[in-house]
Design a protein around this motif. Structure first.
Motif, PDB file in Angstrom:
ATOM      1  N   ARG A  29      46.815  40.467  51.478  1.00 61.32           N
ATOM      2  CA  ARG A  29      45.436  40.664  52.935  1.00 61.32           C
ATOM      3  C   ARG A  29      45.697  39.396  54.543  1.00 61.32           C
ATOM      4  N   HIS A  46      45.112  35.653  48.587  1.00 60.48           N
ATOM      5  CA  HIS A  46      45.791  37.144  49.182  1.00 60.48           C
ATOM      6  C   HIS A  46      45.744  36.580  50.284  1.00 60.48           C
ATOM      7  N   ASP A  53      45.859  42.554  42.758  1.00 53.00           N
ATOM      8  CA  ASP A  53      45.839  42.499  41.673  1.00 53.00           C
ATOM      9  C   ASP A  53      45.701  43.879  40.823  1.00 53.00           C
ATOM     10  N   HIS A  89      43.782  38.960  38.312  1.00 52.71           N
ATOM     11  CA  HIS A  89      45.000  38.863  39.425  1.00 52.71           C
ATOM     12  C   HIS A  89      45.661  37.903  39.088  1.00 52.71           C
ATOM     13  N   TYR A 101      35.788  36.465  37.197  1.00 54.83           N
ATOM     14  CA  TYR A 101      34.320  37.088  37.819  1.00 54.83           C
ATOM     15  C   TYR A 101      33.162  37.002  37.753  1.00 54.83           C
TER      16      TYR A 101
HETATM   17 ZN   LIG Z   1      42.820  38.894  43.436  1.00 57.85          ZN
END
Ligand SMILES: [Zn+2]
Length: 101
Positions: A29, A46, A53, A89, A101
């Motif tokens: 990302r 990321h 992921d 992840h 998470y």
């Molecule tokens: Zn991730």
């Protein structure tokens, strides 16, 4: 940010051993996008190109983690297994961590 080549070689080794579909729900990302979708802001895993992921759940998720641990090389594993957007992840940043998470 492009995916890191050495990291993607680890992911490819994982895919071959796991030998089932590995739907990618997120990978490299840019910092701006990461800040929108992650609590890690502009500098999360990321943004390094060394994180991915995989959208798996249940027995598939457990087996994928088992294979990744047996393979080694992944130093960060995040487990999101609640609700409809479940994923695992993986990254290989210089640390050792597992989290939910
Ligand atoms: Zn991730």
């Amino acid at each position: 940010m492009l995916p890191d080549t050495a990291f993607m070689e680890k992911v490819e080794a994982l895919r071959r051993l796991y030998n089932r579909p590995m739907p990618v729900t997120s990978a490299a990302r840019c910092p701006a996008h990461n800040a929108k979708v992650s609590s890690t802001g502009t500098t999360g895993p990321h943004t390094t190109g060394r994180a991915i992921d995989i959208g798996v759940r249940g027995a598939d998720a457990l087996d994928l983690v088992r294979v990744a641990l047996s393979l080694g090389g992944f130093t960060g594993i995040g487990v999101s297994q609640k609700g409809s957007a479940r994923f695992i992840h993986f990254d290989d940043l210089p640390r050792k961590a597992i989290w939910s998470y």
